[in-house]
Design an enzyme around this catalytic site. Structure first.
Site, PDB file in Angstrom:
ATOM      1  N   GLY A 198      26.027  27.690   5.417  1.00  0.00           N
ATOM      2  CA  GLY A 198      24.999  28.496   4.496  1.00  0.00           C
ATOM      3  C   GLY A 198      24.680  28.028   3.852  1.00  0.00           C
ATOM      4  N   ASN A 199      24.231  28.094   2.705  1.00  0.00           N
ATOM      5  CA  ASN A 199      22.722  27.936   1.676  1.00  0.00           C
ATOM      6  C   ASN A 199      23.128  28.612   0.195  1.00  0.00           C
ATOM      7  OD1 ASN A 199      20.850  29.832   1.592  1.00  0.00           O
ATOM      8  ND2 ASN A 199      20.684  29.637   3.721  1.00  0.00           N
ATOM      9  N   ARG A 200      22.836  28.422  -0.910  1.00  0.00           N
ATOM     10  CA  ARG A 200      23.289  28.609  -1.845  1.00  0.00           C
ATOM     11  C   ARG A 200      21.570  29.939  -2.582  1.00  0.00           C
ATOM     12  NH1 ARG A 200      22.475  24.018  -6.050  1.00  0.00           N
ATOM     13  NH2 ARG A 200      23.095  25.999  -7.034  1.00  0.00           N
TER      14      ARG A 200
END
Ligand code: CTP
Length: 443
Positions: free
Chosen positions: A234-236
């Site tokens: 995932g990412n932020r």
């Protein structure tokens, strides 16, 4: 003589700049520490702010801090300056009264029609819309007395913003947290934008709605690419910028579809009514959803952080530690996941648009490196992706992601600068929506 030509972005900026007079009330709650951010956002949007604090609010935040950030002296008591009949003066001056945080006690006093300090006296006297943003412990918020107060206040036409869920004072967490300043300000300003609360100039500037009758698709959030049933890459990205874009497009009269990947429900709940929301959790889901809804779209804005790679295979059962690691004398056991490339949705929209002539807008989140700074990489990306507009912003630990102010440089498909903007994500959204509207309307 011809009227000077004004573009949609200039009109949007004019409407945005039209200063409104906002009384920010502060009641006694630990969440008062957030009020300077609320005041700053209001002032950044060009509005004039006067702070009225209760005595107990000043136990949590100092009057000098509130005066510094608002640029005006802070009033507390009805008798601070009896000759000025301050509660009447403040109440008449206000075009909006926004109380953040509103404590349980303040809600009770307003409901009872009390006027025992300047804030409650102002609320009782004013004819301006009143917005209350409560903050308190969960039990206080859920107590039947508070529930009843909120119901009655809403029936009387006051706006009571639902508190968020999350960390409260001390170790506990639950419902009752003051919503983030950006959400509070966006709700409050939405009320000022209602036709009955606008002065004529602003009303005509905004009801022109530069995207009236248009369909705008916005993607938001961050995709998650599954590794096995419990893990993902995932990412932020929080999705705040995409939600702000959806709200800004709706503000300009557009029909808006938001394709969202893992955006928090509080942000989705705060979207203006009428924004259609479609969930798309992975890059592949997002590709299909965006292309489908973009078939009749005038503009597509890709604000989502789409994973560039996904695991080549997704394990059907949870990957076990022993089975997946190999021994490496340098760092201990390691494991590898083979990744394959995801489609680039933005590039696909440019090279093979779902509808001919639609405007495509992208974002470039950059950090800068030895090869060049943020803008250098942004310009390279603009020429590679060829979107009509590319909003370049710097990202890192404290920049760009989450509830932090943003700064963007907007480039065209040749990498040339079109505009620059900074401020809240809503400010950035309005700038980009104005530029997008100009292109959609061919100006
Ligand atoms: N984007 C997309 N599909 C992808 C990756 C990105 O549509 N698979 C879009 C994003 O929504 C954004 C733009 O492309 O509007 C740029 O995203 P970014 O991650 O900055 O660029 P990348 O192409 O992934 O380039 P890099 O990671 O090498 O910087």
């Amino acid at each position: 003589m011809d009227e000077p030509h004004t573009t949609a972005s200039e009109r949007a900026a004019t409407a945005l700049r039209a200063p409104r007079r906002v009384v920010v009330g502060v009641a006694g709650s630990i969440a008062a520490y957030k009020v300077p951010f609320v005041i700053r956002l209001l002032r950044q949007a060009g509005h004039e702010v006067k702070v009225v604090a209760t005595e107990s609010a000043l136990r949590f935040i100092g009057a000098p801090a509130l005066a510094a950030v608002s640029g005006q002296t802070v009033s507390t008591g009805v008798f601070d300056d009896p000759a000025a009949v301050e509660h009447v003066a403040v109440a008449e001056w206000a075009e909006l009264v926004l109380v953040a945080p509103a404590s349980a006690d303040l809600l009770a006093r307003v409901r009872a029609g009390r006027a025992d300090d300047l804030l409650t006296a102002t609320i009782l006297t004013t004819e301006a819309p009143v917005v209350l943003a409560p903050a308190m412990h969960t039990q206080m918020w859920l107590n039947p007395a508070t529930r009843d107060n909120v119901t009655v206040l809403r029936e009387r036409g006051l706006t009571v913003i639902d508190p968020d869920s999350g960390r409260l004072t001390g170790r506990d967490s639950g419902l009752g947290r003051l919503p983030e300043p950006e959400q509070i300000v966006s709700r409050a300003l939405a009320i000022l934008r209602q036709p009955e609360h606008q002065d004529d100039d602003v009303a005509s500037a905004e009801t022109t709605g530069s995207l009236e009758g248009r369909h705008v698709v916005v993607s938001a959030g961050g995709t998650r690419e599954p590794i096995d049933p419990v893990r993902y890459l995932g990412n932020r990205s929080s999705g705040r910028q995409g939600c702000a874009l959806a709200a800004a497009a709706a503000e300009q009269g557009a029909r808006v579809t938001l394709v969202q990947a893992h955006v928090a429900s509080e942000l989705l709940d705060a979207l203006p009514p009428g924004v259609a929301v479609i969930a798309a959790g992975t890059a592949s889901d997002m590709l299909h959803a965006v292309r489908e809804v973009a078939r009749d779209a005038d503009a597509v804005i890709m604000a989502a952080a789409v994973a560039d790679y996904r695991p080549l295979t997704v394990a059907a059962t949870k990957i076990k530690k022993q089975a997946s690691t190999v021994s490496d004398h340098r760092s201990g056991p390691t494991m590898s996941i083979e990744l394959t490339t995801n489609p680039d949705i933005l590039t696909g929209l440019v090279t093979d648009p779902p509808r001919a002539g639609q405007i495509v807008v992208g974002f470039a989140a950059e950090t800068g490196d030895d090869d060049g700074d943020v803008l250098f990489h942004g310009a390279v990306k603009a020429r590679r992706k060829r979107a009509h507009l590319l909003a370049v912003n710097a990202v890192g630990e404290d920049l760009g992601f989450g509830d932090v102010p943003n700064a963007v440089v907007v480039l065209d498909g040749q990498g040339s600068e079109v505009a620059r903007g900074q401020g809240s994500k809503m400010d950035i959204a309005r700038l980009l929506i104005g530029l997008t509207a100009d292109l959609v309307n061919g100006s």
